[in-house]
Design a protein around this motif. Structure first.
Motif, PDB file in Angstrom:
ATOM      1  N   VAL A  96       0.840  -1.205   0.000  1.00 54.89           N
ATOM      2  CA  VAL A  96       0.000   0.000   0.000  1.00 54.89           C
ATOM      3  C   VAL A  96       0.872   1.251   0.000  1.00 54.89           C
ATOM      4  N   VAL A  97       1.876   1.282   0.865  1.00 53.02           N
ATOM      5  CA  VAL A  97       2.745   2.462   0.947  1.00 53.02           C
ATOM      6  C   VAL A  97       3.544   2.620  -0.347  1.00 53.02           C
ATOM      7  N   GLY A 100       2.537   4.949  -3.221  1.00 54.26           N
ATOM      8  CA  GLY A 100       2.902   6.358  -3.219  1.00 54.26           C
ATOM      9  C   GLY A 100       4.099   6.680  -4.094  1.00 54.26           C
ATOM     10  N   ARG A 101       4.854   5.665  -4.481  1.00 57.26           N
ATOM     11  CA  ARG A 101       6.032   5.898  -5.321  1.00 57.26           C
ATOM     12  C   ARG A 101       5.708   5.857  -6.813  1.00 57.26           C
ATOM     13  N   CYS A 119       9.811   4.297   1.369  1.00 60.96           N
ATOM     14  CA  CYS A 119       8.601   3.721   1.958  1.00 60.96           C
ATOM     15  C   CYS A 119       8.842   3.302   3.415  1.00 60.96           C
ATOM     16  N   SER A 122       8.968   6.335   5.576  1.00 59.10           N
ATOM     17  CA  SER A 122       7.647   6.929   5.773  1.00 59.10           C
ATOM     18  C   SER A 122       6.845   6.159   6.811  1.00 59.10           C
ATOM     19  N   LEU A 148      -2.019   5.002   5.575  1.00 59.58           N
ATOM     20  CA  LEU A 148      -2.383   5.851   4.441  1.00 59.58           C
ATOM     21  C   LEU A 148      -1.645   7.191   4.493  1.00 59.58           C
ATOM     22  N   ARG A 151       1.674   6.442   3.137  1.00 56.91           N
ATOM     23  CA  ARG A 151       1.651   6.380   1.670  1.00 56.91           C
ATOM     24  C   ARG A 151       1.742   7.781   1.064  1.00 56.91           C
ATOM     25  N   GLN A 155       5.011   9.551  -1.209  1.00 60.06           N
ATOM     26  CA  GLN A 155       4.872  10.211  -2.512  1.00 60.06           C
ATOM     27  C   GLN A 155       5.833  11.389  -2.644  1.00 60.06           C
TER      28      GLN A 155
END
Length: 269
Positions: A96-97, A100-101, A119, A122, A148, A151, A155
């Motif tokens: 999930v995280v 964001g990439r 990740c 984060s 979330l 995530r 980004q």
């Protein structure tokens, strides 16, 4: 990065929900939106992160129209955490995280070692590193919210848009998440339900009522008893936080019921 919203109006199914809103979030500032349920906060934010197209007005990042950017370019500059964010598939937390990439990846979209490091960092920032191998759907509401947020941080945006980011979090987690958002030094626009959290953590507040801005400015100037009575329908008592000096609020019902006066004793004939 400066976020500017100018003359923004939103119509859904022929009904205007947001009326000619203009606001700004300066670089590195945390700006809060507060207002009653149904006042238009989430609708406004959906335009900012491009889930809705406004009927009028625009959203600009350092003067560039966000809606004119391609999706990948916009996602490298702005990340969002909507209220309804989540996933229906049981990805692991790490997967999930890693989503964001995606705006930073080309070609096959395979994660690089640098992506994996971002990740992991984060997740650690939100105190969720130990959840990396867990299935997302197995998490509690508070754990999901932290993942979330991780995530969004993965980004690596310059602007962060958050819609009620403290939902499902206990009080310690609420304070930690908002402190983390402040310390990120990103430009942040967030809707918050808790006025006391907004007063402590936000640099400026915009009060939204019936799709319009009712007041704007520093929390101490905005959160007045008169405004809170008018917009929220409550009687507010302002006190100072003993350590930070930030305004804090105690609430009563505006039209509190009073006990009936005691009936007079009967008089002798």
């Amino acid at each position: 990065m400066q976020l500017e919203i100018t003359g923004l109006s939103v119509e859904v199914a022929g009904k205007r929900l947001v009326h000619d809103i203009t606001l700004a979030a300066g670089s590195g500032r945390l700006v809060g939106l507060v207002g009653p349920n149904g006042s238009g906060k989430s609708t406004l934010l959906r335009c900012v992160y491009r889930a809705l197209r406004p009927a009028a007005g625009d959203v600009r990042l350092d003067g560039t129209d966000l809606h004119a950017m391609d999706a990948r370019e916009g996602a490298r500059l702005l990340a969002a955490l909507p209220q309804e964010a989540g996933t229906e598939f049981d990805f692991t937390v790490a997967e999930v995280v890693a989503m964001g990439r995606l705006p930073h990846q080309r070609g096959s979209g395979r994660a690089s070692a640098a992506d994996t490091e971002v990740c992991a960092r984060s997740l650690d920032r939100v105190g969720a590193g130990h959840l990396s191998g867990r299935g997302f759907l197995s998490l509690s509401g508070g754990e999901k919210q932290r993942v979330l947020i991780a995530r969004a941080l993965a980004q690596e945006p310059r602007v962060l848009v958050l819609d009620e980011p403290t939902n499902h979090l206990d009080i310690a987690q609420q304070l930690e998440v908002l402190a983390l958002v402040r310390d990120s030094r990103l430009t942040v626009l967030t809707a918050l339900h808790d006025l006391n959290l907004a007063a402590v953590h936000c640099d400026e507040l915009y009060v939204i009522a019936d799709g319009r801005i009712a007041a704007a400015g520093p929390p101490h100037d905005v959160l007045t008893p008169a405004l809170l009575a008018d917009v929220f329908g409550v009687r507010a008592h302002r006190v100072r936080h003993p350590e930070t000096g930030a305004v804090q609020l105690l609430f009563d019902r505006l039209a509190a019921r009073t006990e009936p006066a005691e009936a007079p004793a009967p008089t002798a004939p």
